[in-house]
Design a protein around this motif. Structure first.
Motif, mmCIF file in Angstrom:
data_model
loop_
_atom_site.group_PDB
_atom_site.id
_atom_site.type_symbol
_atom_site.label_atom_id
_atom_site.label_comp_id
_atom_site.label_asym_id
_atom_site.label_seq_id
_atom_site.Cartn_x
_atom_site.Cartn_y
_atom_site.Cartn_z
ATOM 1 N N ASN A 160 0.809 -1.216 0.000
ATOM 2 C CA ASN A 160 0.000 0.000 0.000
ATOM 3 C C ASN A 160 0.843 1.267 0.000
ATOM 4 O O ASN A 160 0.384 2.330 -0.432
ATOM 5 C CB ASN A 160 -0.941 0.008 1.218
ATOM 6 C CG ASN A 160 -2.087 -0.965 1.064
ATOM 7 O OD1 ASN A 160 -2.601 -1.166 -0.037
ATOM 8 N ND2 ASN A 160 -2.484 -1.593 2.160
ATOM 9 N N LYS A 161 2.074 1.152 0.465
ATOM 10 C CA LYS A 161 2.944 2.321 0.567
ATOM 11 C C LYS A 161 3.666 2.620 -0.742
ATOM 12 O O LYS A 161 3.852 3.779 -1.116
ATOM 13 C CB LYS A 161 3.965 2.110 1.685
ATOM 14 C CG LYS A 161 4.894 3.291 1.917
ATOM 15 C CD LYS A 161 5.826 3.036 3.093
ATOM 16 C CE LYS A 161 6.765 4.223 3.323
ATOM 17 N NZ LYS A 161 7.688 3.970 4.468
ATOM 18 N N TYR A 162 4.073 1.557 -1.448
ATOM 19 C CA TYR A 162 4.891 1.734 -2.654
ATOM 20 C C TYR A 162 4.085 1.457 -3.921
ATOM 21 O O TYR A 162 3.073 0.757 -3.897
ATOM 22 C CB TYR A 162 6.124 0.835 -2.590
ATOM 23 C CG TYR A 162 7.051 1.191 -1.446
ATOM 24 C CD1 TYR A 162 7.950 2.260 -1.551
ATOM 25 C CD2 TYR A 162 7.001 0.495 -0.245
ATOM 26 C CE1 TYR A 162 8.792 2.603 -0.507
ATOM 27 C CE2 TYR A 162 7.836 0.838 0.819
ATOM 28 C CZ TYR A 162 8.722 1.889 0.678
ATOM 29 O OH TYR A 162 9.545 2.235 1.734
ATOM 30 N N GLU A 163 4.557 1.991 -5.021
ATOM 31 C CA GLU A 163 3.864 1.859 -6.305
ATOM 32 C C GLU A 163 4.148 0.502 -6.934
ATOM 33 O O GLU A 163 4.919 0.394 -7.892
ATOM 34 C CB GLU A 163 4.288 2.994 -7.247
ATOM 35 C CG GLU A 163 3.816 4.370 -6.823
ATOM 36 C CD GLU A 163 2.292 4.485 -6.851
ATOM 37 O OE1 GLU A 163 1.674 3.922 -7.775
ATOM 38 O OE2 GLU A 163 1.740 5.130 -5.937
ATOM 39 N N ILE A 164 3.533 -0.523 -6.409
ATOM 40 C CA ILE A 164 3.689 -1.872 -6.939
ATOM 41 C C ILE A 164 2.581 -2.128 -7.954
ATOM 42 O O ILE A 164 1.400 -1.937 -7.665
ATOM 43 C CB ILE A 164 3.630 -2.925 -5.814
ATOM 44 C CG1 ILE A 164 4.729 -2.669 -4.777
ATOM 45 C CG2 ILE A 164 3.734 -4.333 -6.382
ATOM 46 C CD1 ILE A 164 6.138 -2.764 -5.313
ATOM 47 N N ASP A 165 2.963 -2.540 -9.150
ATOM 48 C CA ASP A 165 1.985 -2.767 -10.216
ATOM 49 C C ASP A 165 1.428 -4.187 -10.216
ATOM 50 O O ASP A 165 0.284 -4.415 -10.627
ATOM 51 C CB ASP A 165 2.638 -2.483 -11.573
ATOM 52 C CG ASP A 165 3.066 -1.030 -11.699
ATOM 53 O OD1 ASP A 165 2.184 -0.172 -11.877
ATOM 54 O OD2 ASP A 165 4.279 -0.752 -11.603
ATOM 55 N N ALA A 166 2.264 -5.145 -9.810
ATOM 56 C CA ALA A 166 1.817 -6.546 -9.792
ATOM 57 C C ALA A 166 2.597 -7.300 -8.721
ATOM 58 O O ALA A 166 3.732 -6.948 -8.405
ATOM 59 C CB ALA A 166 2.028 -7.203 -11.150
ATOM 60 N N ILE A 167 1.979 -8.329 -8.191
ATOM 61 C CA ILE A 167 2.661 -9.215 -7.259
ATOM 62 C C ILE A 167 2.587 -10.624 -7.810
ATOM 63 O O ILE A 167 1.519 -11.096 -8.217
ATOM 64 C CB ILE A 167 2.069 -9.123 -5.836
ATOM 65 C CG1 ILE A 167 2.803 -10.091 -4.900
ATOM 66 C CG2 ILE A 167 0.569 -9.360 -5.816
ATOM 67 C CD1 ILE A 167 2.475 -9.885 -3.431
ATOM 68 N N VAL A 168 3.737 -11.297 -7.857
ATOM 69 C CA VAL A 168 3.835 -12.654 -8.386
ATOM 70 C C VAL A 168 4.173 -13.590 -7.236
ATOM 71 O O VAL A 168 5.195 -13.410 -6.554
ATOM 72 C CB VAL A 168 4.930 -12.753 -9.473
ATOM 73 C CG1 VAL A 168 5.031 -14.192 -9.981
ATOM 74 C CG2 VAL A 168 4.633 -11.798 -10.624
ATOM 75 N N VAL A 169 3.338 -14.585 -6.999
ATOM 76 C CA VAL A 169 3.636 -15.585 -5.985
ATOM 77 C C VAL A 169 4.164 -16.836 -6.678
ATOM 78 O O VAL A 169 3.588 -17.317 -7.651
ATOM 79 C CB VAL A 169 2.393 -15.920 -5.129
ATOM 80 C CG1 VAL A 169 1.239 -16.450 -5.963
ATOM 81 C CG2 VAL A 169 2.761 -16.905 -4.024
ATOM 82 N N GLY A 170 5.285 -17.323 -6.224
ATOM 83 C CA GLY A 170 5.916 -18.495 -6.812
ATOM 84 C C GLY A 170 7.422 -18.302 -6.842
ATOM 85 O O GLY A 170 7.895 -17.251 -6.425
ATOM 86 N N SER A 171 8.164 -19.284 -7.275
ATOM 87 C CA SER A 171 7.663 -20.628 -7.527
ATOM 88 C C SER A 171 7.914 -21.482 -6.283
ATOM 89 O O SER A 171 7.841 -20.975 -5.174
ATOM 90 C CB SER A 171 8.384 -21.196 -8.749
ATOM 91 O OG SER A 171 8.068 -22.548 -8.980
ATOM 92 N N ASP A 172 8.264 -22.723 -6.511
ATOM 93 C CA ASP A 172 8.499 -23.678 -5.445
ATOM 94 C C ASP A 172 7.168 -24.027 -4.768
ATOM 95 O O ASP A 172 6.109 -23.651 -5.253
ATOM 96 C CB ASP A 172 9.548 -23.178 -4.456
ATOM 97 C CG ASP A 172 10.620 -24.249 -4.199
ATOM 98 O OD1 ASP A 172 10.419 -25.394 -4.621
ATOM 99 O OD2 ASP A 172 11.651 -23.929 -3.591
ATOM 100 N N GLN A 173 7.222 -24.700 -3.630
ATOM 101 C CA GLN A 173 6.001 -25.255 -3.040
ATOM 102 C C GLN A 173 5.271 -24.225 -2.172
ATOM 103 O O GLN A 173 4.948 -24.476 -1.008
ATOM 104 C CB GLN A 173 6.341 -26.514 -2.244
ATOM 105 C CG GLN A 173 6.953 -27.606 -3.114
ATOM 106 C CD GLN A 173 7.182 -28.907 -2.385
ATOM 107 O OE1 GLN A 173 6.246 -29.513 -1.866
ATOM 108 N NE2 GLN A 173 8.425 -29.363 -2.345
ATOM 109 N N VAL A 174 4.976 -23.078 -2.783
ATOM 110 C CA VAL A 174 4.306 -21.990 -2.055
ATOM 111 C C VAL A 174 2.863 -22.323 -1.712
ATOM 112 O O VAL A 174 2.268 -21.692 -0.839
ATOM 113 C CB VAL A 174 4.343 -20.672 -2.861
ATOM 114 C CG1 VAL A 174 5.750 -20.100 -2.910
ATOM 115 C CG2 VAL A 174 3.789 -20.878 -4.273
#
Length: 358
Positions: A102-116
């Motif tokens: 919420n604080k920074y200008e993040i356009d996308a978040i990618v979760v992965g890889s491995d056994q997340v």
């Protein structure tokens, strides 16, 4: 330039986990994005946290492997800083990640890889962090890249409705194993799930060759990288080495071995044959076009091996501790394997880039 946050399991001493994160980070960087690694670690409370910390810093012992793991982690910090320089402070709670997003200008978040997405591996009271269940003050694209359940079943059926809700909020979903696609369909009613390559295979071999350009490890006929060693596996390793007539063998997990990430990668490049029960041990055998055999590691997730080997036509390279015979196999025809990998790499790259752009 788009800012892309990467969320994966806490990086400490696991070579494969570290390298898949570094590969994804540097792939995004090469594609013109600004990646940032979210340093998320499990919540540890009370006496357990105190005991683990004491075992990590107390010298002249290695009870439960905590001391050696801690030393490896300290040694790996330089690698994190070199290959993933844009990273957050260490965070343990979902609220801390929410605050950052919420604080920074993040356009996308990618979760992965491995056994997340392996419920028992998350080891966290806030498992939904890895399903990107955040309270955000603006829209951020949610993407899974090569997320893995590790095994061919979902371990927490009581959470199915919640997971279904979380995944419906994703802009794009991809998994690393074909069984992951089936879990998404059967358990969560999610049908539009792509099958993609692990990030270590997404980026080309030149990334690793540059990483180890100053390394000159000793050449061995065979290296072994067995994570869960037991009597049966030891006997099978001996049998393989006898039948394959290996004269020099090196165990990458000897007690005295505290290899850097670069040393670990260089070991796979310098040998002729690999015996492993590690998924990423298998992957780096393939990256460097080596002959290998994988002893199936059911506890850590057998389907990870079967899924990739089936696609690449390498099922014959999978064995079990009770295998009756190990034939002297012909060398792997990597012209066919690499052709398939090239096609999958194009598809995987397109999925990730399109998911960010759309």
């Amino acid at each position: 330039m788009k800012n892309i946050a990467i969320l994966t399991l806490g990086l400490r001493h696991n070579y494969g986990g570290i390298l898949q994160a570094a590969a994804l980070y540097n792939f995004l960087k090469r594609e013109g994005y600004n990646p940032v690694l979210l340093r998320k670690y499990p919540v540890q409370k009370g006496w357990k946290a105190i005991i683990i910390k004491a075992l990590e810093i107390l010298p002249f012992q290695n009870l439960k492997g905590f001391r050696n793991s801690y030393i490896k982690y300290i040694n790996n910090i330089q690698f994190f800083d070199e290959y993933m320089p844009n990273q957050t402070k260490i965070m343990t709670y979902k609220s801390q990640i929410e605050e950052f997003l919420n604080k920074y200008e993040i356009d996308a978040i990618v979760v992965g890889s491995d056994q997340v997405w392996r419920y028992t591996y998350i080891n966290d009271t806030e498992y939904d962090t890895y399903f990107l269940n955040f309270k955000l003050n603006r829209e951020i694209k949610k993407i899974s890249y090569a997320a893995s359940f590790g095994i061919d079943t979902w371990e927490a059926p009581s959470e199915n409705l919640n997971i279904k809700k979380y995944l419906s909020d994703f802009n794009a979903v991809s998994v690393r194993e074909s069984s992951g696609q089936e879990i998404c369909k059967k358990d969560f009613g999610k049908y539009d799930v792509e099958l993609v390559l692990d990030p270590t295979l997404l980026i080309d071999q030149s990334f690793y060759l540059d990483m180890i350009k100053n390394k000159s490890p000793k050449n061995y006929d065979c290296i072994t990288y067995i994570l869960d060693e037991n009597t049966e596996k030891k006997e099978l390793v001996k049998k393989i080495n006898v039948e394959c007539q290996h004269k020099s063998v090196f165990n990458l997990l000897t007690k005295s071995s505290k290899l850097s990430v670069q040393d670990w990668v260089a070991s796979f490049k310098s040998t002729d044959f690999i015996i492993t029960d590690s998924f990423h041990g298998m992957v780096f055998s393939i990256i460097f076009n080596k002959d290998f055999l994988v002893i199936i590691n059911k506890d850590r997730g057998a389907d990870r091996f079967y899924s990739l080997c089936k696609i690449l036509g390498l099922e014959s390279r999978l064995v079990t501790p009770d295998s009756v015979a190990i034939d002297r196999m012909a060398p792997i025809d990597y012209s066919k394997v690499n052709e398939i990998l090239d096609q999958l790499r194009v598809k995987s790259k397109q999925f990730l880039i399109n998911s960010i752009l759309e």
